[in-house]
Write a protein that holds these residues in place. Structure first.
Motif, PDB file in Angstrom:
ATOM      1  N   ALA A 128      32.016  -7.780  32.634  1.00 33.41           N
ATOM      2  CA  ALA A 128      31.960  -6.473  33.292  1.00 33.41           C
ATOM      3  C   ALA A 128      33.193  -5.639  32.955  1.00 33.41           C
ATOM      4  CB  ALA A 128      31.842  -6.659  34.803  1.00 33.41           C
ATOM      5  N   PHE A 129      34.357  -6.302  32.863  1.00 27.11           N
ATOM      6  CA  PHE A 129      35.566  -5.566  32.472  1.00 27.11           C
ATOM      7  C   PHE A 129      35.437  -5.011  31.057  1.00 27.11           C
ATOM      8  CE2 PHE A 129      37.802  -7.861  35.911  1.00 27.11           C
ATOM      9  CZ  PHE A 129      38.371  -6.757  36.498  1.00 27.11           C
ATOM     10  N   PHE A 130      34.934  -5.846  30.157  1.00 26.02           N
ATOM     11  CA  PHE A 130      34.773  -5.391  28.771  1.00 26.02           C
ATOM     12  C   PHE A 130      33.845  -4.176  28.707  1.00 26.02           C
ATOM     13  CE2 PHE A 130      36.642  -9.376  27.543  1.00 26.02           C
ATOM     14  CZ  PHE A 130      37.245  -9.086  26.342  1.00 26.02           C
ATOM     15  N   VAL A 131      32.746  -4.257  29.466  1.00 25.80           N
ATOM     16  CA  VAL A 131      31.785  -3.152  29.423  1.00 25.80           C
ATOM     17  C   VAL A 131      32.424  -1.877  29.967  1.00 25.80           C
ATOM     18  CG1 VAL A 131      29.555  -2.354  30.251  1.00 25.80           C
ATOM     19  CG2 VAL A 131      29.852  -4.722  29.585  1.00 25.80           C
ATOM     20  N   MET A 132      33.261  -2.025  31.006  1.00 23.36           N
ATOM     21  CA  MET A 132      33.930  -0.837  31.562  1.00 23.36           C
ATOM     22  C   MET A 132      34.823  -0.184  30.522  1.00 23.36           C
ATOM     23  SD  MET A 132      35.189  -1.542  35.372  1.00 23.36           S
ATOM     24  CE  MET A 132      34.645  -3.087  36.000  1.00 23.36           C
ATOM     25  N   VAL A 133      35.584  -1.018  29.776  1.00 25.21           N
ATOM     26  CA  VAL A 133      36.495  -0.464  28.770  1.00 25.21           C
ATOM     27  C   VAL A 133      35.697   0.240  27.677  1.00 25.21           C
ATOM     28  CG1 VAL A 133      38.188  -1.060  27.024  1.00 25.21           C
ATOM     29  CG2 VAL A 133      38.267  -2.158  29.248  1.00 25.21           C
ATOM     30  N   VAL A 134      34.616  -0.409  27.238  1.00 28.08           N
ATOM     31  CA  VAL A 134      33.794   0.193  26.198  1.00 28.08           C
ATOM     32  C   VAL A 134      33.194   1.508  26.689  1.00 28.08           C
ATOM     33  CG1 VAL A 134      31.652  -0.079  24.922  1.00 28.08           C
ATOM     34  CG2 VAL A 134      33.295  -1.926  24.962  1.00 28.08           C
ATOM     35  N   ALA A 135      32.762   1.516  27.962  1.00 32.18           N
ATOM     36  CA  ALA A 135      32.171   2.747  28.515  1.00 32.18           C
ATOM     37  C   ALA A 135      33.212   3.858  28.539  1.00 32.18           C
ATOM     38  CB  ALA A 135      31.638   2.472  29.919  1.00 32.18           C
ATOM     39  N   ALA A 136      34.459   3.510  28.859  1.00 28.44           N
ATOM     40  CA  ALA A 136      35.518   4.527  28.880  1.00 28.44           C
ATOM     41  C   ALA A 136      35.730   5.089  27.478  1.00 28.44           C
ATOM     42  CB  ALA A 136      36.809   3.921  29.412  1.00 28.44           C
ATOM     43  N   ALA A 137      35.742   4.200  26.465  1.00 28.02           N
ATOM     44  CA  ALA A 137      35.916   4.669  25.088  1.00 28.02           C
ATOM     45  C   ALA A 137      34.762   5.573  24.688  1.00 28.02           C
ATOM     46  CB  ALA A 137      36.016   3.478  24.144  1.00 28.02           C
ATOM     47  N   GLU A 138      33.577   5.205  25.158  1.00 32.34           N
ATOM     48  CA  GLU A 138      32.395   5.995  24.823  1.00 32.34           C
ATOM     49  C   GLU A 138      32.470   7.386  25.449  1.00 32.34           C
ATOM     50  OE1 GLU A 138      28.621   3.433  24.056  1.00 32.34           O
ATOM     51  OE2 GLU A 138      28.401   4.457  25.951  1.00 32.34           O
ATOM     52  N   VAL A 139      33.035   7.452  26.660  1.00 34.35           N
ATOM     53  CA  VAL A 139      33.192   8.756  27.312  1.00 34.35           C
ATOM     54  C   VAL A 139      34.090   9.652  26.476  1.00 34.35           C
ATOM     55  CG1 VAL A 139      34.207   9.903  29.291  1.00 34.35           C
ATOM     56  CG2 VAL A 139      32.785   7.916  29.639  1.00 34.35           C
ATOM     57  N   VAL A 140      35.194   9.082  25.956  1.00 35.72           N
ATOM     58  CA  VAL A 140      36.136   9.883  25.170  1.00 35.72           C
ATOM     59  C   VAL A 140      35.422  10.506  23.969  1.00 35.72           C
ATOM     60  CG1 VAL A 140      38.194   9.763  23.764  1.00 35.72           C
ATOM     61  CG2 VAL A 140      38.086   8.498  25.900  1.00 35.72           C
ATOM     62  N   VAL A 141      34.736   9.654  23.221  1.00 30.49           N
ATOM     63  CA  VAL A 141      34.062  10.140  22.016  1.00 30.49           C
ATOM     64  C   VAL A 141      32.905  11.073  22.384  1.00 30.49           C
ATOM     65  CG1 VAL A 141      32.645   9.394  20.089  1.00 30.49           C
ATOM     66  CG2 VAL A 141      34.751   8.203  20.608  1.00 30.49           C
ATOM     67  N   GLY A 142      32.133  10.667  23.387  1.00 29.43           N
ATOM     68  CA  GLY A 142      30.946  11.431  23.744  1.00 29.43           C
ATOM     69  C   GLY A 142      31.282  12.812  24.265  1.00 29.43           C
ATOM     70  N   LEU A 143      32.250  12.890  25.170  1.00 27.27           N
ATOM     71  CA  LEU A 143      32.600  14.208  25.699  1.00 27.27           C
ATOM     72  C   LEU A 143      33.181  15.093  24.608  1.00 27.27           C
ATOM     73  CD1 LEU A 143      33.905  13.634  29.306  1.00 27.27           C
ATOM     74  CD2 LEU A 143      31.690  14.420  28.526  1.00 27.27           C
ATOM     75  N   ALA A 144      33.944  14.493  23.676  1.00 24.58           N
ATOM     76  CA  ALA A 144      34.477  15.293  22.570  1.00 24.58           C
ATOM     77  C   ALA A 144      33.331  15.940  21.798  1.00 24.58           C
ATOM     78  CB  ALA A 144      35.323  14.422  21.650  1.00 24.58           C
ATOM     79  N   ILE A 145      32.315  15.160  21.511  1.00 34.12           N
ATOM     80  CA  ILE A 145      31.190  15.692  20.731  1.00 34.12           C
ATOM     81  C   ILE A 145      30.425  16.729  21.546  1.00 34.12           C
ATOM     82  CG2 ILE A 145      28.970  15.071  19.709  1.00 34.12           C
ATOM     83  CD1 ILE A 145      30.247  12.402  18.913  1.00 34.12           C
ATOM     84  N   ILE A 146      30.173  16.422  22.830  1.00 34.13           N
ATOM     85  CA  ILE A 146      29.381  17.349  23.649  1.00 34.13           C
ATOM     86  C   ILE A 146      30.135  18.658  23.853  1.00 34.13           C
ATOM     87  CG2 ILE A 146      28.352  17.679  25.926  1.00 34.13           C
ATOM     88  CD1 ILE A 146      27.796  14.685  25.976  1.00 34.13           C
ATOM     89  N   VAL A 147      31.457  18.573  24.083  1.00 30.67           N
ATOM     90  CA  VAL A 147      32.240  19.801  24.294  1.00 30.67           C
ATOM     91  C   VAL A 147      32.242  20.639  23.016  1.00 30.67           C
ATOM     92  CG1 VAL A 147      34.573  20.657  24.644  1.00 30.67           C
ATOM     93  CG2 VAL A 147      33.661  18.922  26.154  1.00 30.67           C
ATOM     94  N   THR A 148      32.388  19.978  21.860  1.00 29.55           N
ATOM     95  CA  THR A 148      32.373  20.728  20.595  1.00 29.55           C
ATOM     96  C   THR A 148      31.068  21.470  20.429  1.00 29.55           C
ATOM     97  OG1 THR A 148      33.604  18.885  19.719  1.00 29.55           O
ATOM     98  CG2 THR A 148      32.873  20.520  18.150  1.00 29.55           C
ATOM     99  N   ILE A 149      29.975  20.791  20.698  1.00 28.64           N
ATOM    100  CA  ILE A 149      28.680  21.435  20.477  1.00 28.64           C
ATOM    101  C   ILE A 149      28.435  22.492  21.548  1.00 28.64           C
ATOM    102  CG2 ILE A 149      27.035  20.001  21.760  1.00 28.64           C
ATOM    103  CD1 ILE A 149      25.718  19.915  18.762  1.00 28.64           C
ATOM    104  N   PHE A 150      28.985  22.290  22.745  1.00 23.17           N
ATOM    105  CA  PHE A 150      28.848  23.334  23.781  1.00 23.17           C
ATOM    106  C   PHE A 150      29.603  24.592  23.364  1.00 23.17           C
ATOM    107  CE2 PHE A 150      30.577  25.471  27.520  1.00 23.17           C
ATOM    108  CZ  PHE A 150      29.391  25.812  28.153  1.00 23.17           C
ATOM    109  N   ARG A 151      30.792  24.406  22.775  1.00 23.32           N
ATOM    110  CA  ARG A 151      31.575  25.580  22.384  1.00 23.32           C
ATOM    111  C   ARG A 151      30.893  26.334  21.250  1.00 23.32           C
ATOM    112  NH1 ARG A 151      36.952  23.761  20.646  1.00 23.32           N
ATOM    113  NH2 ARG A 151      37.298  25.973  20.307  1.00 23.32           N
ATOM    114  N   SER A 152      30.271  25.617  20.314  1.00 19.48           N
ATOM    115  CA  SER A 152      29.678  26.375  19.214  1.00 19.48           C
ATOM    116  C   SER A 152      28.319  26.940  19.572  1.00 19.48           C
ATOM    117  CB  SER A 152      29.610  25.525  17.952  1.00 19.48           C
ATOM    118  OG  SER A 152      29.181  24.237  18.229  1.00 19.48           O
TER     119      SER A 152
END
Lengths: 99, 520
Positions: A61-85
């Motif tokens: 469960a700890f590993f999954v939490m860390v991976v989910a956090a990393a995924e948030v970083v990458v995912g929000l970066a992509i979503i914010v970029t596409i929202f801005r354009s």
């Protein structure tokens, strides 16, 4: 309380997440639904750890939490970029790539 | 309750045993990735490119050399989490060589007049004043290199992970940088960002299925280690429904990465939208990594449930081969066509996986290696064919290209013939070895469908050759840009391997069959 109930709850959460990904149109909500699915897996891991009587599931469960956090970083970066354009976070609008 | 109480009892702490020699290639790439991040953060912009390229090529070559020195190692290490065996080392070596070629493509800077193929600043708005200024000042980014190294480290870990939890971590370490790399094209940035969004959302969706499957399998076996799962499966052979559901969910996650048919929708969009250098790198290496993990999970953990997964994989393999080949016919964009071709190729490799025999494993690995070199070469050529708006990927702009540039045209024709599986190219030997293994395992009907799909696929590969050589060049025919040494080397390597593996496949065939099986 019977730990099997938590497994059923996690299955319900997982299904809700999967349905959310399929029916919602806002990229952020879709992403939140994916996170719900990951957390359903966490709940299942912890409940199974209790039922199996070893700690592997809690560590997982700890590993999954860390991976989910990393995924948030990458995912929000992509979503914010596409929202801005595009000035929109709807996943129906990016439709240049088809056929 | 006893496991809570155990924490208060003085349990002697034993250090885990890690065979650092066996996992050194992974550590080299990971350390290089971390150093590469520091270079981005600390060094002035002008000096970064040289140092980054030095780190990337140095690390890849060092890791590859290390893999060559430990070819005889067969060990399960890190408390059973990592298995270094013949297939793992072979696929690690193949991933590293193809990553070298991919790095050569990504390092190319003489194709686009405004610099390299990546956006000057990935965060600037497409078409904005910022972007124009960055381009006018000639900004070039080197942030792709840390991402590249982390993706490679994830792939190397993915093929040797012997524990489902570690496999999940490796899957994410491999995928997250690729999501970002897909969105960094300099030209047609909206397409590129759209590709990144689609890749990310679908990829995260599929990895959620994967981890939920792992949770269910853990509930069944009380462990996430593949050999333990296998032994629990034989012990509790009467009550495997939980393991069956878990296995199906795990396969969803893995077949997504492989681009098998019900889970293939992302492939054409991402292959078309991503920068061509990244597409070539990703198409070649992710395929190897994902098939490596898929075969390890199916053979090591679920080998005892073979009769449960073979029918499911039959349907998926047939769908993958047919849908990939048939939809590719109607494509007018060459990158999109190659994406559907990669789906069809995944189906052919699945035929070798379903054979579930030493010959099938060897055939699938040979196919993966030959496919990787051919694909990376084909995408290298696509990156050379340009007009004033950037890469000319529409097939109509390729009309008569082979007459204008005979060398580029004939090398691309070689790649197309290789993908179609014409004799004297590596694709033929690859197809032959997986089909032969499947017939030996009794899957004759699967092979018949496979041969039929190859015939359909040959149509659209040959059509590209016809368009290039038997059509008059028109006013909108694109021109071929002369690349620097980077792309030339990658291209030459791809073409040489495609030809040599077709004429003299024996050394590599011996290598894949001597690699042996996955260890438990």
């Amino acid at each position: 309380m019977n730990p099997a109930n938590y497994i059923i709850l996690s299955a319900i959460l997982f299904s809700l997440g999967a349905i959310g990904v399929l029916v919602r149109r806002n990229a952020i909500i879709v992403f939140m639904s994916v996170e719900l699915m990951l957390n359903a897996a966490n709940l299942a891991f912890v409940a199974f750890a209790r039922m199996n009587g070893n700690l592997d599931g809690q560590v997982a469960a700890f590993f999954v939490m860390v991976v989910a956090a990393a995924e948030v970083v990458v995912g929000l970066a992509i979503i914010v970029t596409i929202f801005r354009s595009r000035r929109s976070a709807s996943i129906d609008e990016p439709n240049l790539l088809k056929y | 309750m006893n496991y809570l109480a155990a924490a208060t009892v003085d349990v002697p702490f034993t250090l885990p045993i890690v065979d650092y020699n066996a996992i050194a290639p992974l550590l080299i790439i990971l350390v290089a990735g971390v150093v590469s991040v520091l270079v981005e953060a600390l060094l002035p912009r002008g000096s970064r490119r040289f140092i980054q390229l030095f780190i990337v090529f140095g690390a890849l070559i060092a890791a590859l050399a290390w893999v060559f020195t430990i070819t005889g190692v067969r060990v399960v290490t890190a408390e059973g989490a990592i298995a270094i065996d013949g297939p793992a080392l072979l696929m690690q070596g193949a991933i590293l060589v193809l990553a070298l070629l991919g790095a050569l493509l990504m390092a190319e800077r003489s194709l686009d007049p405004s610099g390299d193929v990546f956006a000057a600043r990935a965060s600037s708005l497409p078409g904005s004043e910022d972007e124009k200024q960055f381009t006018a000042r000639g900004y070039l980014q080197t942030e792709v290199w840390p991402l590249f190294l982390f993706a490679v480290s994830g792939m190397i870990l993915f093929v040797s992970a012997n524990d489902l939890l570690l496999m999940f971590v490796a899957l994410e370490v491999m995928s997250l940088p690729l999501y970002l790399l897909a969105g960094m094209a300099r030209r047609r940035r909206l397409l590129s960002q759209e590709a990144a969004l689609k890749y990310f959302l679908l990829g995260a969706f599929s990895s959620a299925f994967f981890i939920y499957g792992v949770a269910l399998v853990y509930g069944f076996a009380a462990s996430t280690q593949l050999p333990v799962i296998a032994s629990v499966l034989t012990a509790k052979s009467g009550q495997t429904s939980l393991a069956l559901i878990g296995m199906a969910l795990i396969l969803v996650g893995l077949l997504f990465k492989v681009a098998a048919v019900p889970f293939h929708q992302w492939t054409p969009d991402v292959y078309q939208g991503a920068p061509t250098a990244v597409t070539g790198f990703m198409a070649a290496t992710v395929k190897i990594a994902a098939f490596g993990a898929l075969m390890r999970v199916l053979y090591v953990a679920f080998g005892g449930m073979r009769w449960d997964w073979v029918p499911m994989m039959w349907i998926i393999a047939i769908l993958t081969m047919l849908v990939g080949s048939i939809i590719a016919i109607s494509q007018s964009d060459i990158k999109r066509m190659l994406a559907y071709s990669s789906i069809a190729q995944a189906g052919f490799i699945l035929v070798g996986v379903i054979a579930a025999s030493p010959a099938g494993l060897a055939g699938a690995m040979f196919y993966l290696i030959s496919y990787g070199f051919t694909t990376i070469g084909a995408f290298a050529i696509i990156s050379l064919v340009r007009d004033e708006s950037g890469e000319a990927t529409n097939l109509s702009k390729w009309a008569g290209l082979g007459r204008r540039s005979p060398l580029v045209g004939s090398v691309f024709a070689l790649f197309m013939l290789g993908l179609a599986g014409i004799p004297l190219t590596s694709g033929f030997i690859g197809k032959f070895s997986v089909f032969a293994a499947a017939i030996a395992s009794g899957d004759t009907w699967l092979v018949i469908v496979g041969v039929l799909a190859s015939a359909i696929a040959a149509f659209f590969y040959v059509r590209v050759i016809v368009v290039m050589f038997f059509t008059e060049p028109g006013p909108q025919t694109a021109s071929v840009v002369v690349p620097s040494a980077f792309t030339t080397i990658a291209l030459a390597a791809g073409a040489t391997v495609t030809l040599v593996l077709g004429i003299l496949p024996q050394p590599i065939l011996e290598l894949v069959s001597n690699a042996g099986l996955f260890i438990r």
